[in-house]
Write a protein that holds these residues in place. Structure first.
Motif, mmCIF file in Angstrom:
data_model
loop_
_atom_site.group_PDB
_atom_site.id
_atom_site.type_symbol
_atom_site.label_atom_id
_atom_site.label_comp_id
_atom_site.label_asym_id
_atom_site.label_seq_id
_atom_site.Cartn_x
_atom_site.Cartn_y
_atom_site.Cartn_z
ATOM 1 N N GLY A 492 0.707 -1.392 0.056
ATOM 2 C CA GLY A 492 0.065 -0.052 -0.154
ATOM 3 C C GLY A 492 0.709 1.254 0.038
ATOM 4 N N VAL A 493 2.128 1.211 -0.227
ATOM 5 C CA VAL A 493 2.647 2.518 -0.092
ATOM 6 C C VAL A 493 2.868 3.148 -1.496
ATOM 7 N N GLY A 494 2.639 2.322 -2.426
ATOM 8 C CA GLY A 494 2.851 2.920 -3.822
ATOM 9 C C GLY A 494 4.145 3.006 -4.542
ATOM 10 N N PHE A 495 5.049 2.622 -3.748
ATOM 11 C CA PHE A 495 6.386 2.532 -4.258
ATOM 12 C C PHE A 495 7.313 1.225 -3.556
ATOM 13 N N GLN A 496 8.467 0.923 -4.298
ATOM 14 C CA GLN A 496 9.079 -0.368 -3.942
ATOM 15 C C GLN A 496 10.136 0.310 -2.573
ATOM 16 N N LYS A 497 9.696 -0.127 -1.373
ATOM 17 C CA LYS A 497 10.517 0.298 -0.431
ATOM 18 C C LYS A 497 11.699 -0.508 0.051
ATOM 19 N N GLU A 498 11.591 -1.868 -0.554
ATOM 20 C CA GLU A 498 12.731 -2.943 -0.371
ATOM 21 C C GLU A 498 14.196 -2.222 -0.766
ATOM 22 N N ARG A 499 14.958 -2.555 -0.470
ATOM 23 C CA ARG A 499 16.288 -2.395 -1.209
ATOM 24 C C ARG A 499 16.754 -0.875 -1.047
ATOM 25 N N LEU A 500 16.081 -0.057 -0.503
ATOM 26 C CA LEU A 500 16.226 1.261 -0.608
ATOM 27 C C LEU A 500 16.746 1.953 0.669
#
Lengths: 832, 230
Positions: A492-500
């Motif tokens: 639900g965050v609308g972006f890929q927050k993994e590996r960031l």
């Protein structure tokens, strides 16, 4: 008294199993109550160490502009002294400028001192607040520019032989840019900060947190405007000021003091408001919109304040009350279980009591004896409760104690309350069996022993139902909390927050910054890099816009600046458009990208190419041309819906974050490699980074800690419910021992007997399951409503919770059932 | 049919060991009506409980129809008990929460007799013991004699081969006592083996054989007049 105690202990030791169960049951309940007591004590004593804390208030802003409501703890630097002439009741004022949000300060004095943990405060800081100054003069230590007061622990590390009078050298990396939103140090040539005092480390029970304090005159505050809100303002009012007196106008329920503040604010800031927002207070009132200053008592901030830009994580008073209520219920249930078990045990003691009565024992003496037993058990339980508290307290995550206050000291401090609770528990637990048994005449007791245990069967069943309803509700609620937390972490965050991960502490990317980025790109495993002045979860500001150049209609939208790699690095959906990097310098026409919500908010049918107007501080206007639309992404927590957002091309001078997308999960090795690179470019500056997961996780700290507490309560609840079940079964088997014998003699097998004895218990649990369902769903529904995006309620999940509780119940009764059923029928028949 | 060889029963309570039965050797033939007599505490009830497989002997062998049953598991004992024995107690041992009708029905429930068949047989037995008008009464609403009649009716409903009666008339007045003994005699005449513990010589003399116990030993056996008349 001695004889009561002796008899009590002898009776308790005679039946060790019951003794153990009674003690342990009560101990668990009491441990729960003690932990909550400590927790509530800690939470309700926030900020009580300030002198005249009942007269100490913080200013905050309540606004509704462009249809968007916003309540923020921040205020303008002008308030503290600009409003005093309008409110003569103000005795003292103090501003606190916290550097971790908007504006970086160039002061990497040492790796020990993270510039984000410095507070820039007025010289009145130690007059208003009760923080203990160990060395230095409280009146003057923060009055001159370039004065720093270190905390004791930092002072000890930096200057073991005494800190006051020493100096700290500041790396002057960048010249002050007065008027820009970069804060500089006044006096280019003076790179020294003088240590003028040592303050005790910040206590945990303070909503203000600091590592060190710097005089506010050491920095050039940007935007010295009435409408620029980026610091915290505190007022101490004169003794005898009636803070509750309502305002004459009754506008928005303001108090008389708040009304005076607002009158002053509107007089001083009217022109600024009109210029920057394009509207007036009167026009706002016509549209049912507002912009008012409010006052909140500093004492109340921790429990009652939930504003944007709070200085620390506050607690929800409702959560606190629920926790207190649950713990009260747990201890009451523990008492009821004790009463149940004791009554069950009385079945085996009725003959003794009958004989005592025949021999002339008074009712009062008998009840005293039984009460002495329960009070003895209660105090023995207290011992075990304290052991449980000591063992599990640190892992509950309920409280972070002040370093100078350990749990033993706290318990000692609370000992009168704990003693009273224990005595009360003993009396409550013992009162029912005591008065139950003594109301019968000796003849009745000796003639109809078994009827004693049969009495109150319905009531006991009801209590078991209540306990299991309670357990099911709390376990289901806990599972809902964790499912929701998993949901917010995964979706639900609308972006890929993994590996960031994100590097902060950048003050623009000119010169060294660009060099750092160029080297960063060359690193292995780096998939993407983007520079911005804000990242999801951090530092998004709001600005006002107009949909037409001559419109007075105020549109409030979130803003951020980013480069063209932002969308691909974050894995966002960009429907169309790109930035023209050169245009960031142009004041007249700027290319922007908006999110889907902004398109809706601006009511644009063809967003690409449409214009929005921005009122600049110098009365000029900029035209913003929408060049693209990005899919909605959550830049705040999932508690709130996605808000309209405009993304500007980033001004390299304003870059504060470099976000790095890695090819593999973020780990220490990768971060270490980047850190090394950082240290070669910025040898004096501390390297500071966070992963996107961590950053977004901060939004849900309260839910996380509620979840942890709920898990502890779940264990307590199910444990106590099983105790209740055990006591009910104990009672049932005692009452039915002979019946079991008869049935066995008549040919009943193990299966039939298990069914016979467990049928009633499972019926009760099933009833509890049916009752708990709507309650669980209702509570979970209300809790989930705090999130704009949340999971749906799940019957399957409830079913699994029910089955789990059912299995625990089966295990609880299994041993006792097995023992009863496999005993010789001869024993059962001899029971009478 | 019943053969006890060197049966001993010892009760242990903390450090105290009480020998209830010592080297009992006893046989009971099919269709016999035997009474066991002796003073209080001589082991009568213990002996009856062992015969009925309610208790296990501490040592010795117990053969039922030639099969060694003194060492079988509780599960198997339940089955053997269910298929062979019925019990009548001095204190009736009715279940308080069940009506007279339901108390009588209970053994059939455990033998998994279909419900219609159970109802028919319970009604029949209640008729026979003149309890029909008390079928919906709970035990505490019945007189002692009626409670014992219900207990006997419950004992016979499953048509057991052996009835073990522990002082069945002990709590009853002479009239009701007589009713119960008559019922037992009739059952015995119908082929049921009965072993009855009693204090009453008058009752014992109505049986075919009397076994005297003293301090856990069989001291003597005698055949009563009933048997002599046969």
């Amino acid at each position: 008294m001695n004889s009561y105690l002796k008899l009590a202990i002898r009776n308790l030791l005679r039946n060790k199993e019951y003794f153990f169960i009674n003690v342990f049951g009560l101990a668990v309940g009491m441990a729960c109550a003690i932990m909550v007591l400590v927790y509530i004590w800690e939470q309700s004593n926030y900020d009580d160490f300030h002198p005249s804390s009942d007269r100490l208030y913080r200013v905050y802003i309540e606004s509704k502009l462009g249809g968007l409501e916003s309540n923020a703890a921040l205020s303008s630097p002008m308030f503290a002294y600009g409003l005093r002439p309008y409110v003569p009741e103000i005795e003292q004022a103090c501003r606190i400028f916290k550097n971790d949000r908007d504006i970086p300060v160039i002061c990497p004095v040492s790796t020990l001192l993270d510039s984000r943990t410095l507070l820039y405060v007025d010289s009145t800081f130690f007059d208003i607040f009760g923080f203990k100054l160990v060395e230095g003069d409280p009146k003057t230590c923060l009055s001159k520019p370039r004065s720093i007061v270190l905390t004791r622990s930092i002072a000890n590390q930096l200057f073991p032989d005494g800190a006051v009078g020493k100096t700290l050298t500041i790396e002057d990396e960048k010249k002050p840019a007065i008027g820009s939103d970069v804060v500089g140090i006044p006096g280019e040539n003076d790179k020294k900060w003088n240590v003028t005092g040592v303050v005790e480390d910040c206590p945990i029970n303070s909503h203000i947190n600091y590592q060190s304090l710097v005089s506010i005159s050491s920095v050039v505050l940007p935007h010295l405007l009435w409408t620029s809100h980026y610091l915290y303002t505190y007022f101490r009012f004169k003794d005898g000021t009636d803070m509750r007196e309502p305002a004459y106008s009754s506008y928005l329920g303001l108090s008389a003091m708040e009304d005076k503040l607002n009158n002053g604010f509107y007089k001083e800031a009217g022109d600024f408001i009109e210029k920057s927002l394009g509207t007036t207070i009167e026009k706002m009132k016509d549209k049912d919109e507002y912009f008012v200053l409010r006052l909140q008592k500093v004492n109340d901030i921790h429990l009652f304040s939930h504003l944007k830009y709070e200085t620390s994580q506050n607690v929800n008073i409702q959560t606190l009350l629920i926790i207190a209520g649950i713990s009260l219920l747990i201890i009451l249930i523990a008492c009821i279980n004790y009463a149940n078990l004791s009554t069950a045990r009385l079945a085996g003691r009725v003959r003794e009591i009958g004989i005592r009565k025949i021999l002339g024992s008074q009712k009062r003496e008998l009840s005293r004896q039984l009460l002495a037993e329960s009070i003895t058990i209660s105090f023995i339980s207290l011992f075990f409760a304290l052991v449980i508290v000591e063992l599990i307290y640190p892992s509950t995550g309920m409280v972070q104690l002040n370093p100078d206050l350990n749990i033993q000291m706290l318990l000692f401090k609370l000992s009168p309350v704990i003693f009273s609770v224990t005595l009360f528990t003993g009396i409550i637990a013992g009162i029912y069996p005591a008065f139950y048994i003594i109301r019968f005449s000796p003849a009745t007791i000796l003639r109809q022993q078994k009827q004693f245990s049969a009495g109150g069967k319905g009531l006991r069943g009801l209590l078991v139902i209540i306990q299991f309803v309670f357990s099911l509700v709390i376990i289901y609620s806990t599972s809902t909390i964790y499912r929701q937390l998993r949901f917010v972490q995964q979706n639900g965050v609308g972006f890929q927050k993994e590996r960031l991960f994100v590097i902060q502490n950048l003050f623009g990317i000119e010169d060294k910054g660009q060099k750092f980025i160029n080297k960063l790109v060359e690193l292995k495993n780096v998939e993407g890099i983007t520079c911005s002045n804000a990242v999801p979860g951090k530092l998004m500001g709001m600005e006002s816009f107009q949909d037409k150049s001559d419109s007075t209609n105020v549109l409030l939208m979130y803003v951020m600046e980013a480069d063209s790699m932002f969308f691909s690095t974050y894995g966002m959906t960009l429907f169309d458009g790109t930035f023209d990097r050169k245009k960031y310098t142009s004041k007249d026409t700027i290319d922007v990208i908006v999110n889907e919500e902004a398109v809706k908010y601006l009511n644009l049918k063809k967003p690409i190419g449409s214009s929005v107007y921005r009122q600049n501080a110098d009365t000029s206007k900029s035209i913003l041309i929408i060049k693209g639309v990005v899919g909605n992404f959550n830049f705040e927590s999932l508690h709130t819906k996605v808000q309209p957002l405009i993304i500007f091309p980033v001004n390299p001078e304003k870059v504060k974050f470099v976000s790095v997308r890695l090819a593999q999960p973020v780990n220490r090795k990768e971060i270490g490699r980047v850190q090394k690179l950082w240290e070669t470019v910025y040898p004096q500056s501390p390297f500071s980074q966070f992963t996107m997961n961590e950053s977004l996780g901060e939004f849900y700290q309260e839910e996380e800690s509620t979840g942890q507490v709920a898990v502890v309560f779940s264990f307590f609840a199910i444990f106590i419910a099983c105790m209740g079940l055990y006591s009910l079964l104990a009672l049932t088997t005692i009452y039915r021992t002979k019946e079991i014998g008869i049935r066995k003699v008549l040919g009943a097998g193990t299966k039939e007997l298990i069914l016979l004895l467990s049928k009633e218990i499972f019926r009760l649990i099933t009833i509890a399951g049916i009752i708990a369902l709507p309650i669980s769903f209702l509570l979970s529904y209300y809790w989930l409503n705090r999130f704009a995006y949340h999971i749906s309620l799940s019957f399957t999940n409830y079913f699994f919770v029910f089955i789990a509780v059912f299995i625990v119940a089966v295990f609880t009764i299994y041993r006792q059932l097995w023992h009863t059923i496999n005993s010789d029928p001869g024993d059962s028949l001899r029971f009478e | 049919m019943i053969e006890l060889i060197d049966i001993c029963k010892v009760f242990r309570n903390k450090d105290v060991e009480t020998k209830a039965l010592s080297n009992i050797n006893l046989s009971v033939a099919d269709g016999e009506f035997v009474s066991i007599m002796g003073p209080s505490g001589c082991g009568k009830t213990s002996l009856l409980n062992i015969i009925g497989l309610i208790d296990l002997p501490s040592s010795g062998k117990y053969l039922l129809d030639g099969q060694l049953v003194s060492e079988v598991s509780e599960r198997n004992r339940t089955d053997i008990r269910k298929n062979n024995f019925a019990f009548v107690f001095q204190s009736f041992n009715l279940i308080d929460d069940l009506t007279a009708w339901e108390n009588i029905e209970l053994p059939l429930v455990y033998q998994k007799v279909p419900q219609a068949e159970r109802a028919r047989r319970v009604d029949q037995v209640m008729e026979r013991f003149n309890l029909k008008h008390r079928s919906n009464y709970f035990p505490n609403e019945l007189s002692g004699g009626q409670q014992q009649s219900v207990a006997v009716a419950r004992a016979v409903i499953a048509k057991p081969r052996i009835i073990l009666a522990d002082e069945p008339t002990g709590n009853l007045d002479s009239t009701h006592g007589e009713d119960i003994i008559q019922q037992l005699i009739q059952l015995n005449e119908g082929g049921t083996t009965i072993i009855m513990v009693t204090h009453s010589m008058m009752m014992a003399q109505r049986t075919q054989r009397i076994i005297y116990l003293f301090d856990g030993h069989v001291v003597t056996e005698s055949y009563s007049k009933v048997n002599a008349n046969l």
